[in-house]
Design a protein around this motif. Structure first.
Motif, PDB file in Angstrom:
ATOM      1  N   ALA A 442       0.830  -1.208   0.000  1.00 18.50           N
ATOM      2  CA  ALA A 442       0.000   0.000   0.000  1.00 18.50           C
ATOM      3  C   ALA A 442       0.862   1.255   0.000  1.00 18.50           C
ATOM      4  O   ALA A 442       0.584   2.219  -0.728  1.00 18.50           O
ATOM      5  CB  ALA A 442      -0.932  -0.012   1.210  1.00 18.50           C
ATOM      6  N   LEU A 443       1.931   1.261   0.827  1.00 20.76           N
ATOM      7  CA  LEU A 443       2.816   2.422   0.881  1.00 20.76           C
ATOM      8  C   LEU A 443       3.461   2.699  -0.474  1.00 20.76           C
ATOM      9  O   LEU A 443       3.520   3.851  -0.937  1.00 20.76           O
ATOM     10  CB  LEU A 443       3.906   2.202   1.930  1.00 20.76           C
ATOM     11  N   LEU A 444       3.933   1.643  -1.125  1.00 24.43           N
ATOM     12  CA  LEU A 444       4.615   1.821  -2.408  1.00 24.43           C
ATOM     13  C   LEU A 444       3.624   2.100  -3.536  1.00 24.43           C
ATOM     14  O   LEU A 444       3.901   2.906  -4.431  1.00 24.43           O
ATOM     15  CB  LEU A 444       5.454   0.581  -2.721  1.00 24.43           C
ATOM     16  N   SER A 445       2.484   1.447  -3.500  1.00 25.11           N
ATOM     17  CA  SER A 445       1.478   1.679  -4.536  1.00 25.11           C
ATOM     18  C   SER A 445       0.955   3.110  -4.460  1.00 25.11           C
ATOM     19  O   SER A 445       0.679   3.744  -5.491  1.00 25.11           O
ATOM     20  CB  SER A 445       0.309   0.694  -4.379  1.00 25.11           C
ATOM     21  N   HIS A 446       0.833   3.631  -3.242  1.00 25.46           N
ATOM     22  CA  HIS A 446       0.371   5.006  -3.067  1.00 25.46           C
ATOM     23  C   HIS A 446       1.349   5.987  -3.704  1.00 25.46           C
ATOM     24  O   HIS A 446       0.974   7.101  -4.094  1.00 25.46           O
ATOM     25  CB  HIS A 446       0.206   5.304  -1.570  1.00 25.46           C
ATOM     26  N   ALA A 447       2.631   5.577  -3.806  1.00 26.85           N
ATOM     27  CA  ALA A 447       3.646   6.418  -4.451  1.00 26.85           C
ATOM     28  C   ALA A 447       3.721   6.176  -5.946  1.00 26.85           C
ATOM     29  O   ALA A 447       4.616   6.707  -6.617  1.00 26.85           O
ATOM     30  CB  ALA A 447       5.010   6.154  -3.814  1.00 26.85           C
ATOM     31  N   GLY A 448       2.819   5.348  -6.499  1.00 28.12           N
ATOM     32  CA  GLY A 448       2.762   5.144  -7.942  1.00 28.12           C
ATOM     33  C   GLY A 448       3.601   3.997  -8.449  1.00 28.12           C
ATOM     34  O   GLY A 448       3.862   3.900  -9.663  1.00 28.12           O
ATOM     35  N   LEU A 449       4.058   3.103  -7.555  1.00 26.57           N
ATOM     36  CA  LEU A 449       4.886   1.972  -7.991  1.00 26.57           C
ATOM     37  C   LEU A 449       4.011   0.743  -8.228  1.00 26.57           C
ATOM     38  O   LEU A 449       2.956   0.569  -7.614  1.00 26.57           O
ATOM     39  CB  LEU A 449       5.943   1.661  -6.929  1.00 26.57           C
ATOM     40  N   GLN A 450       4.479  -0.136  -9.123  1.00 27.22           N
ATOM     41  CA  GLN A 450       3.796  -1.411  -9.357  1.00 27.22           C
ATOM     42  C   GLN A 450       4.481  -2.480  -8.501  1.00 27.22           C
ATOM     43  O   GLN A 450       5.687  -2.698  -8.627  1.00 27.22           O
ATOM     44  CB  GLN A 450       3.871  -1.807 -10.838  1.00 27.22           C
ATOM     45  N   VAL A 451       3.721  -3.121  -7.657  1.00 26.76           N
ATOM     46  CA  VAL A 451       4.293  -4.034  -6.671  1.00 26.76           C
ATOM     47  C   VAL A 451       3.718  -5.430  -6.851  1.00 26.76           C
ATOM     48  O   VAL A 451       2.491  -5.617  -6.821  1.00 26.76           O
ATOM     49  CB  VAL A 451       4.021  -3.537  -5.228  1.00 26.76           C
ATOM     50  N   ASP A 452       4.610  -6.411  -7.032  1.00 21.92           N
ATOM     51  CA  ASP A 452       4.235  -7.828  -7.010  1.00 21.92           C
ATOM     52  C   ASP A 452       4.752  -8.441  -5.718  1.00 21.92           C
ATOM     53  O   ASP A 452       5.745  -7.976  -5.143  1.00 21.92           O
ATOM     54  CB  ASP A 452       4.833  -8.568  -8.209  1.00 21.92           C
TER      55      ASP A 452
END
Length: 540
Positions: A442-452
């Motif tokens: 959630a923290l990284l996705s909120h910054a616009g990153l794609q996370v697997d």
């Protein structure tokens, strides 16, 4: 004068010859020899140590009562027997024979006059440890050897018990250190989720009371992490595993940062926090900047905690001795509540607090000052304190540093605090804890990153085979395959996959842990609980 007369008849029937001798000197010599023999015998009889003498053939010529008691032989039955056959254990007999022969041929010996510890054989066949010293004397040009021996079984037993106690203490300290390290890991993992949730909440629309609750939660979490770090440092102190990381650093910058970090806390209490640096203070030095920062942070933090009004003054001076060593002297003075005289002597002991009542107003583990003292001593210095109730306290310490040049300072990476990873950066988060998976994603996705997500090291390797990633965040302790094994396997892959940046994202937070991860092929290290901005800067 004492004489003897002997009369000899001659062939002539009326003639005799009288031979007169003065035997006074001879009688005196004989008397001296008798007295010496009596003294020697008295010495042998009264000696507390076993005394055994042998001739050049190795035969026993003296065997005193203490030797009889020690070895269980009667002197009358053992005199004349070979020492090697009755007292020396069989495995040492040939060495004894060769040593005796070598001395008789060369008059050289490495053991004469030395204190030795060996095993000796008793009449009942048992062996005992003895301490012995061998001396050599000559009588009439013939050498004799005398050994003075004492039973050291009790001493050996005491030493063995002491060694066992030391080993048990070291094992206990090691077990405690492992336990605390494990507890640190287990606490940091859920704390990562807790602080991550608070970070996410901070970025939502909150009213005043909600913002205050989030702030209190963040501060309490940071306080808990500080307590964990203190406990870990203490465990390393007990296990003698707390070591310094020597490197070149900017001294005034570190000193200034220690004050600026705590300025907000001081201002919230209405306290004036000032620092004065000696203009002659050297700029570049060798030492452990993080530990120096930790000492000052603790002392200034305590000053803020125990000062309700007034000011806190921090100062630093330095002297350079003839060898070039820098003696840094730091002082933290406050106008706080002071410390009672009866508690001052114990203040630097572990788990000691100036206020130990059930109604105490200030929380803490009582480890901070004990750790400061240990660090100061490790850095070749000393820490002292003066205090007066209701007037204030002054903590002073000095440490030894080495000079450094500007060329030795690592240039800081030019990263803007606001710099973010490029939108769409593809991240593989390898993490086995479901709560941390959700929070970090959630923290990284909120910054616009794609996370697997990969749940263990093997899943991370499989994911790299299927997809191209810009970066991998790799947990260390995971089931099936840990982060180190997974990193090493990825580094062996063909092509560009082997060069994907891998960041250790873990609750293993020691400096030696970071070095271990880098040595395994990782590129950087982020400690849990995760700090969002630090993580984004690292990825960027």
């Amino acid at each position: 004068m004492e004489i003897t007369v002997s009369i000899t008849a001659m062939n002539h029937p009326r003639r005799f010859i009288a031979i007169v001798r003065d035997v006074s000197e001879q009688r005196a010599v004989e008397q001296t020899l008798r007295e010496q023999a009596e003294r020697h015998n008295a010495f042998l009889q009264s000696a507390l140590d076993a005394v055994v003498s042998i001739d050049t053939a190795g035969a026993i010529v003296d065997f005193n009562p203490a030797a009889e008691r020690l070895f269980g032989y009667a002197a009358a039955t053992i005199k004349g027997k070979k020492l090697a056959e009755v007292i020396i254990p069989e495995r040492f007999r040939e060495a004894h024979r060769q040593g005796l022969e070598r001395y008789l041929n060369t008059r050289c010996s490495k053991i004469l006059g030395q204190r030795l510890e060996l095993s000796a054989l008793r009449a009942d066949g048992s062996e005992i440890p003895v301490e012995l010293a061998i001396n050599q004397v000559e009588l009439g040009g013939t050498p004799f050897f005398t050994a003075f021996m004492r039973d050291i079984s009790s001493r050996r037993q005491a030493e063995e018990e002491k060694d066992r106690a030391r080993q048990n203490a070291e094992a206990l300290a090691e077990a405690k250190s492992r336990f605390l390290a494990t507890m640190s890991h287990e606490i940091r993992t859920p704390m990562n989720a807790v602080l991550g949730v608070l970070d996410l909440l901070q970025e939502t629309e909150l009213d005043g009371s909600q913002e205050e609750l989030v702030r209190v939660g963040r501060e309490s979490g940071a306080h808990l992490i500080a307590i964990i770090n203190n406990i870990l440092d203490f465990s390393k102190m007990e296990a003698h595993r707390l070591v310094l990381e020597e490197q070149a650093f900017d001294l005034p910058r570190v000193l200034t940062q220690s004050v600026e970090l705590l300025r907000y806390q001081a201002e919230r209490k209405g306290l004036a926090l000032q620092m004065q640096l000696d203009p002659e203070l050297p700029r570049y030095v060798h030492g452990d900047s993080e530990r120096l920062y930790q000492i000052l942070n603790n002392l200034i933090g305590n000053a803020i905690k125990f000062t309700e009004s007034g000011r806190i003054d921090v100062s630093a001076t330095a002297k350079i001795d003839s060898t070039g060593t820098i003696r840094l002297q730091c002082q933290v003075r406050d106008s706080g509540i002071g410390i009672p005289q009866e508690q001052q002597e114990r203040l630097f002991e572990e788990f000691t607090q100036s206020d130990q009542t059930h109604t105490r107003r200030h929380e803490g583990t009582g480890l901070g000052l004990a750790i400061c003292k240990h660090l100061v001593v490790l850095m070749g210095g000393q820490i002292d304190m003066k205090s007066q109730l209701d007037v204030g306290s002054t903590f002073s310490f000095h440490v030894r540093l080495a000079p450094a040049s500007p060329d030795e300072i690592e240039a800081p990476t030019a990263v803007d605090e606001s710099e973010q990873p490029a939108p769409g950066t593809r991240v593989l988060l390898t993490e086995d804890n479901p709560a941390n998976q959700r929070i970090i994603r959630a923290l990284l996705s909120h910054a616009g990153l794609q996370v697997d997500i990969a749940g263990n090291g093997q899943e991370a390797i499989d994911a790299v085979h299927r997809q191209t990633y810009d970066i991998i965040l790799m947990d260390i302790s995971m089931p099936q395959m840990d982060g180190i094994a997974a990193t090493q396997a990825i580094r062996r892959l063909p092509g560009a996959s082997a060069k994907i940046p891998i960041i250790a994202l873990t609750a293993h937070a020691f400096a030696q842990d970071r070095q271990r991860f880098l040595a395994a092929g990782m590129d950087d290290h982020l400690a849990k609980p995760i700090n969002k901005q630090a993580a984004l800067r690292c990825i960027a």
